[in-house]
Design a protein around this motif. Structure first.
Motif, PDB file in Angstrom:
ATOM      1  N   UNK A   5      -0.995   7.326  -6.696  1.00 25.68           N
ATOM      2  CA  UNK A   5      -2.202   8.530  -6.940  1.00 25.68           C
ATOM      3  C   UNK A   5      -3.516   8.239  -6.628  1.00 25.68           C
ATOM      4  N   UNK A   6      -3.779   6.918  -7.105  1.00 24.53           N
ATOM      5  CA  UNK A   6      -5.177   6.329  -7.512  1.00 24.53           C
ATOM      6  C   UNK A   6      -5.971   6.297  -5.586  1.00 24.53           C
ATOM      7  N   UNK A   7      -5.025   5.729  -5.041  1.00 23.51           N
ATOM      8  CA  UNK A   7      -5.380   5.880  -3.696  1.00 23.51           C
ATOM      9  C   UNK A   7      -5.889   7.469  -2.961  1.00 23.51           C
ATOM     10  N   UNK A   8      -4.725   8.105  -3.341  1.00 26.14           N
ATOM     11  CA  UNK A   8      -4.987   9.690  -2.804  1.00 26.14           C
ATOM     12  C   UNK A   8      -5.888   9.918  -3.373  1.00 26.14           C
ATOM     13  N   UNK A   9      -6.692  10.033  -4.751  1.00 27.92           N
ATOM     14  CA  UNK A   9      -7.904   9.787  -4.951  1.00 27.92           C
ATOM     15  C   UNK A   9      -9.088  10.035  -4.449  1.00 27.92           C
ATOM     16  N   UNK A  10      -8.814   8.099  -4.247  1.00 30.07           N
ATOM     17  CA  UNK A  10     -10.068   7.509  -3.461  1.00 30.07           C
ATOM     18  C   UNK A  10     -10.315   8.069  -1.963  1.00 30.07           C
ATOM     19  N   UNK A  11      -9.122   9.040  -1.296  1.00 32.43           N
ATOM     20  CA  UNK A  11      -9.239   8.851   0.036  1.00 32.43           C
ATOM     21  C   UNK A  11     -10.121  11.275  -0.330  1.00 32.43           C
ATOM     22  N   UNK A  12      -9.927  11.175  -1.069  1.00 30.15           N
ATOM     23  CA  UNK A  12     -10.484  12.436  -1.300  1.00 30.15           C
ATOM     24  C   UNK A  12     -11.798  12.734  -1.677  1.00 30.15           C
ATOM     25  N   UNK A  13     -12.283  11.590  -2.010  1.00 29.34           N
ATOM     26  CA  UNK A  13     -13.768  11.101  -2.447  1.00 29.34           C
ATOM     27  C   UNK A  13     -15.055  12.126  -1.785  1.00 29.34           C
ATOM     28  N   UNK A  53       1.176  -1.289   0.161  1.00 26.26           N
ATOM     29  CA  UNK A  53       0.038   0.031  -0.343  1.00 26.26           C
ATOM     30  C   UNK A  53       0.228   1.303   0.028  1.00 26.26           C
ATOM     31  N   UNK A  54       1.659   1.299   0.928  1.00 25.26           N
ATOM     32  CA  UNK A  54       2.315   2.631   1.222  1.00 25.26           C
ATOM     33  C   UNK A  54       3.289   2.685  -0.075  1.00 25.26           C
ATOM     34  N   UNK A  55       3.927   1.740  -1.224  1.00 24.28           N
ATOM     35  CA  UNK A  55       5.194   1.687  -1.815  1.00 24.28           C
ATOM     36  C   UNK A  55       4.506   1.381  -3.202  1.00 24.28           C
ATOM     37  N   UNK A  56       3.429   1.233  -3.206  1.00 28.91           N
ATOM     38  CA  UNK A  56       2.617   1.023  -4.902  1.00 28.91           C
ATOM     39  C   UNK A  56       2.802   1.869  -5.462  1.00 28.91           C
TER      40      UNK A  56
END
Length: 62
Positions: A32-40, A25-28
């Motif tokens: 960018x897609x994780x950050x985008x999903x966190x802002x949903x 999760x941290x080195x993937x």
């Protein structure tokens, strides 16, 4: 092999899986897609304009 050894091996297996998941999760490259999903959850909130801010503060003061 007794039950204590099996439980120890099970705990070790879960720990290795957990650390592997954290590493992934941290080195993937999908960060960018994780950050985008966190802002949903905030996506449908519109920022207040300065006029709306003034109207809101006036109604709160009255």
């Amino acid at each position: 092999m007794d039950i204590g050894t099996l439980r120890g091996l099970g705990t070790l297996l879960i720990f290795v899986a957990f650390t592997g998941l954290l590493f992934w999760a941290y080195n993937s490259k999908r960060k960018a897609s994780f950050d985008e999903a966190a802002q949903l959850p905030f996506a449908d909130e519109e920022p207040l304009s300065s006029e709306q801010n003034k109207d809101t503060s006036r109604s709160n003061n009255q």
